[in-house]
Write a protein that holds these residues in place. Structure first.
Motif, PDB file in Angstrom:
ATOM      1  N   PRO A   3      13.661   5.060  -0.023  1.00 49.51           N
ATOM      2  CA  PRO A   3      14.429   4.600   0.970  1.00 49.51           C
ATOM      3  C   PRO A   3      14.059   4.857   2.495  1.00 49.51           C
ATOM      4  N   PHE A   4      14.150   3.888   3.254  1.00 49.42           N
ATOM      5  CA  PHE A   4      13.704   4.083   4.698  1.00 49.42           C
ATOM      6  C   PHE A   4      14.509   3.728   5.520  1.00 49.42           C
ATOM      7  N   SER A   5      14.708   4.375   6.707  1.00 46.58           N
ATOM      8  CA  SER A   5      15.540   3.833   7.798  1.00 46.58           C
ATOM      9  C   SER A   5      14.782   3.983   9.115  1.00 46.58           C
ATOM     10  N   ALA A   6      14.528   2.740  10.027  1.00 48.80           N
ATOM     11  CA  ALA A   6      13.674   2.950  10.998  1.00 48.80           C
ATOM     12  C   ALA A   6      14.227   3.656  12.288  1.00 48.80           C
ATOM     13  N   ALA A  39       5.090   8.429   8.555  1.00 48.12           N
ATOM     14  CA  ALA A  39       4.680   8.313   9.868  1.00 48.12           C
ATOM     15  C   ALA A  39       4.378   6.926  10.025  1.00 48.12           C
ATOM     16  N   LEU A  40       3.536   6.292   9.149  1.00 49.97           N
ATOM     17  CA  LEU A  40       3.281   4.787   9.464  1.00 49.97           C
ATOM     18  C   LEU A  40       4.541   3.787   9.102  1.00 49.97           C
ATOM     19  N   ASP A  41       5.290   4.270   8.282  1.00 54.12           N
ATOM     20  CA  ASP A  41       6.445   3.427   8.294  1.00 54.12           C
ATOM     21  C   ASP A  41       7.395   3.306   9.579  1.00 54.12           C
ATOM     22  N   HIS A  53      10.999  -6.424   6.005  1.00 51.63           N
ATOM     23  CA  HIS A  53      10.330  -5.731   4.674  1.00 51.63           C
ATOM     24  C   HIS A  53      11.239  -4.395   4.265  1.00 51.63           C
ATOM     25  N   HIS A  54      11.426  -3.668   5.414  1.00 47.74           N
ATOM     26  CA  HIS A  54      11.830  -2.237   4.915  1.00 47.74           C
ATOM     27  C   HIS A  54      13.526  -2.317   4.660  1.00 47.74           C
ATOM     28  N   GLU A  55      14.080  -3.240   4.980  1.00 44.70           N
ATOM     29  CA  GLU A  55      15.496  -3.481   4.395  1.00 44.70           C
ATOM     30  C   GLU A  55      15.620  -3.959   3.292  1.00 44.70           C
ATOM     31  N   LEU A  56      14.718  -4.445   2.604  1.00 45.71           N
ATOM     32  CA  LEU A  56      14.331  -5.215   1.433  1.00 45.71           C
ATOM     33  C   LEU A  56      13.720  -4.300   0.431  1.00 45.71           C
ATOM     34  N   LEU A  64       0.534  -1.150   0.080  1.00 38.61           N
ATOM     35  CA  LEU A  64       0.091  -0.205   0.128  1.00 38.61           C
ATOM     36  C   LEU A  64       0.805   1.388  -0.043  1.00 38.61           C
ATOM     37  N   ARG A  65       1.905   1.263   0.765  1.00 43.48           N
ATOM     38  CA  ARG A  65       2.839   2.471   0.736  1.00 43.48           C
ATOM     39  C   ARG A  65       2.950   3.279  -0.437  1.00 43.48           C
TER      40      ARG A  65
END
Length: 208
Positions: free
Chosen positions: A117-120, A93-95, A107-110, A82-83
Motif C-alpha cells: 500500500p502507498f499513500s502520497a 523514497a521514489l514512490d 497509479h498509486h491509488e490503483l 519496476l517498484r
C-alpha cells in the motif's frame, strides 16, 4: 505530440501577493515569452532571467522530451512495473518523490492488492492556483522541501535500479525505452526540486 508541459520554479512569496489575473499573466510570459515574441525557443536545461525585476522565476526544459508530457507519463509507467523489484527503503523514497511529478494518482491509488500500500505525502493541487487555466502541476514551497528530502534518500541509490530495470523491463519502446532515459528524467526532476527547495520556491507546470 499531444500534451506538453513547461516547468518553472517561482518565488511564491513574491508572486502570491500579485492580483490573480496579473499572476497568471506573469507566469505565462515567463514560460512562453511575450505574445509578440518572434522566437522563444529556449535551450534545454535551465533558463534564468537576466533582468533584476524578473528574478522571481527560472524555467527548466527537460532534455530529449521536446516539452512533451509523454516522457513523464512513461516514466511513471516504468516505475509502476519496476517498484516490485526494488528494496523497500528505496521504493518508498521514489514512490514519495515521484507521486506528484511522474507517478500520478492514477497509479498509486490503483495498486493491485498484492502490491504494498502507498499513500502520497505530497500531492499536486493545481486548483490551489485559483483555477488558472492550463496549470498541470502546482507544488508549494513546503511540499517542494518534502520532495527534496525524499530525493536526498533516493539519489545515492538510483544506479542500483539498472539491473532490475534491464532484467524485468526488457524490449521497451517509447519515450522511456531504457534505464538511462528513466534515470535521466528522474534526476532532472531531482534538480528541479533541489533548486526550488534551496530558494524556498514553488514548482509549477503549465500546459502548452
Amino acid at each position: 505530440m499531444g500534451v506538453c508541459m513547461e516547468v518553472l520554479i517561482v518565488d511564491w512569496s513574491w508572486l502570491r501577493p500579485q492580483p490573480a489575473d496579473r499572476r497568471g499573466e506573469l507566469v505565462e510570459v515567463a514560460a512562453f515569452g511575450p505574445e509578440d515574441a518572434y522566437d522563444y525557443d529556449l535551450p534545454e536545461g535551465w533558463t534564468w532571467p537576466e533582468g533584476a525585476e524578473d528574478r522571481w522565476w527560472a524555467r527548466y526544459e527537460f532534455r530529449s522530451t521536446m516539452t512533451s508530457y509523454k516522457a513523464h507519463f512513461w516514466a511513471g509507467e516504468r516505475w509502476d512495473k519496476l517498484r516490485d523489484f526494488v528494496d523497500p527503503p528505496l521504493r518508498e523514497a521514489l514512490d514519495q518523490f515521484g507521486a506528484p511529478l511522474f507517478w500520478g494518482e492514477h497509479h498509486h491509488e490503483l495498486l493491485p492488492p498484492d502490491q504494498p500500500p502507498f499513500s502520497a505525502a505530497v500531492v499536486s493541487h493545481p486548483d490551489d492556483w485559483h483555477r488558472e487555466a492550463g496549470v498541470m502541476l502546482w507544488l508549494r514551497p513546503e511540499d517542494v522541501e518534502v520532495l527534496r528530502r525524499f530525493w536526498a534518500q533516493a539519489e545515492p541509490h538510483l544506479s542500483s535500479l539498472r539491473d532490475p530495470f534491464e532484467r524485468h523491463l526488457p524490449e521497451l519502446t517509447g519515450w522511456i525505452a531504457d534505464f538511462d532515459s528513466f534515470a535521466r528524467l528522474v534526476t532532472e526532476w531531482g534538480d528541479v526540486v533541489s533548486r526550488a527547495a534551496e530558494r524556498e520556491w514553488a514548482v509549477i507546470g503549465l500546459r502548452c
